[in-house]
Scaffold this active site. Structure first.
Site, mmCIF file in Angstrom:
data_model
loop_
_atom_site.group_PDB
_atom_site.id
_atom_site.type_symbol
_atom_site.label_atom_id
_atom_site.label_comp_id
_atom_site.label_asym_id
_atom_site.label_seq_id
_atom_site.Cartn_x
_atom_site.Cartn_y
_atom_site.Cartn_z
ATOM 1 N N LYS A 157 6.783 0.690 11.182
ATOM 2 C CA LYS A 157 7.834 1.699 10.983
ATOM 3 C C LYS A 157 7.889 2.663 12.170
ATOM 4 O O LYS A 157 8.968 3.012 12.651
ATOM 5 C CB LYS A 157 7.595 2.448 9.660
ATOM 6 C CG LYS A 157 7.834 1.556 8.442
ATOM 7 C CD LYS A 157 7.375 2.174 7.126
ATOM 8 C CE LYS A 157 7.525 1.141 5.991
ATOM 9 N NZ LYS A 157 7.101 1.635 4.678
ATOM 10 N N GLN B 294 3.613 6.264 2.164
ATOM 11 C CA GLN B 294 3.343 4.832 2.019
ATOM 12 C C GLN B 294 2.568 4.567 0.730
ATOM 13 O O GLN B 294 1.570 5.230 0.435
ATOM 14 C CB GLN B 294 2.564 4.326 3.249
ATOM 15 C CG GLN B 294 2.365 2.826 3.285
ATOM 16 C CD GLN B 294 3.657 2.029 3.464
ATOM 17 O OE1 GLN B 294 4.633 2.518 4.013
ATOM 18 N NE2 GLN B 294 3.670 0.805 2.975
ATOM 19 N N ASP C 115 13.145 6.241 1.404
ATOM 20 C CA ASP C 115 12.691 5.041 0.687
ATOM 21 C C ASP C 115 13.590 4.743 -0.517
ATOM 22 O O ASP C 115 13.578 3.628 -1.045
ATOM 23 C CB ASP C 115 11.258 5.250 0.153
ATOM 24 C CG ASP C 115 10.197 4.610 1.035
ATOM 25 O OD1 ASP C 115 10.503 3.632 1.731
ATOM 26 O OD2 ASP C 115 9.052 5.106 1.010
HETATM 27 N N1 GUN Z 1 4.648 -0.075 -0.027
HETATM 28 C C1 GUN Z 1 5.203 -1.317 -0.011
HETATM 29 N N2 GUN Z 1 6.503 -1.248 0.337
HETATM 30 C C2 GUN Z 1 6.770 0.068 0.555
HETATM 31 C C3 GUN Z 1 7.942 0.765 0.956
HETATM 32 O O1 GUN Z 1 9.018 0.195 1.175
HETATM 33 N N3 GUN Z 1 7.806 2.116 1.075
HETATM 34 C C4 GUN Z 1 6.641 2.764 0.833
HETATM 35 N N4 GUN Z 1 6.622 4.085 0.971
HETATM 36 N N5 GUN Z 1 5.535 2.142 0.463
HETATM 37 C C5 GUN Z 1 5.607 0.786 0.328
#
Ligand code: GUN
Length: 292
Positions: free
Chosen positions: A52, A96, A119
């Site tokens: 990211k 996350q 998200d």
């Molecule tokens: N854990 C697995 N996929 C995601 C996601 O798209 N966003 C976040 N914040 N955590 C995750």
């Protein structure tokens, strides 16, 4: 059988985003800024967050990574969320997941200002998505819609089976595929307790596998000519790899691919699109596209 190349599609979209950011900056605007909060040292989470941050660079965004150890308290994490909510320099942020068991994940999600929830996990965004209002749509389902659109897959009136019912993928995917302005398809959601699972899956023109079980979908579950989207990314031991593991999708690719009209590989299918859609959501947050 045609391979749906998520990596190339994501690269093209990131170039489009970068060009838009340079137009914004040339007009005197500031670069979109994404912050990511990472707790602990889970290998998968480290990899995702690194991806990211890297994507932010490719898109011309500013990024900030905030790290905590596994023993961070819920209060400390809530304090971090409050600071990011209040920071006018931060357009959007993510925490996350998963979080350590002593932290209430839902409490953290609900503490995030929904206007910065890139998200799309906050109940305000989930609810607005469900009734077709402007909102942040969670990145994986949005990425899948974009792949289907860019590969010219007709979804209107088609039979779509979503395998899995998670809050992050299965539920929003089913909602979006059902809605008139997105998929406009007839949707069935299957999960671990579905009776006659293989028969249900075999009715699908579009099968979206997000059940988190490596190589679960075999050829007996796929109709000839179906479009198969594989969301699974389980790490399985592989002695031939330097890392000692490889990513395995929910689909037994070798056995299923010959039956499909189109299929996404793992890796290089849905994964790169997920990160790319987070970038699009961050751009939208910076431009106040969804909320004033
Ligand atoms: N854990 C697995 N996929 C995601 C996601 O798209 N966003 C976040 N914040 N955590 C995750």
């Amino acid at each position: 059988m045609k391979l749906i190349d998520g990596k190339a599609t994501a690269a093209a979209i990131k170039e489009e985003i970068a060009a838009e950011v340079e137009r914004i900056v040339a007009r005197g605007g500031r670069r979109p800024h994404l912050a990511a909060v990472l707790v602990g040292h889970d290998g998968g989470s480290e990899t995702y967050v690194r991806g990211k941050v890297k994507a932010c660079g490719e898109c011309g965004f500013r990024s900030t990574l905030i790290r905590y150890e596994d023993d961070v308290t819920e209060e400390e994490l809530l304090g971090c969320v409050a600071r990011l909510n209040a920071d006018p320099e931060v357009d959007g942020f993510i925490v996350q997941l998963p979080l350590p068991p002593h932290i209430d994940e839902q409490k953290i999600i609900e503490a995030i200002d929904y206007r910065k929830d890139v998200d799309g996990f906050h109940p305000v965004n989930v609810g607005r998505m469900a009734i077709g209002l402007p909102c942040f749509i969670s990145a994986t389902p949005r990425g899948i819609l974009e792949l289907l659109r860019r590969y010219g897959v007709e979804t209107g009136g088609k039979k779509c089976v979503v395998l899995g019912r998670s809050n992050i993928v299965g539920k929003p995917m089913a909602q979006l595929m059902m809605q008139k302005q997105y998929g406009d398809a007839t949707v069935t959601v299957c999960h671990s307790h579905t009776r006659g699972l293989a028969e249900e899956c075999r009715t699908a023109d579009i099968l979206i596998a997000a059940i988190g079980r490596p190589a679960f979908v075999g050829p007996e579950m796929v109709k000839e000519g179906a479009v198969v989207i594989d969301v699974g990314t389980t790490r399985v031991p592989d002695a031939t790899k330097k890392s000692g593991f490889r990513l395995q999708g929910d689909v037994d690719f070798e056995a299923v691919a010959p039956r499909c009209s189109m299929i996404t590989p793992v890796p290089g299918g849905v994964g790169p699109m997920t990160i790319c859609m987070l970038m699009l959501n961050t751009l939208a947050a910076a431009r106040h596209d969804c909320y004033a």
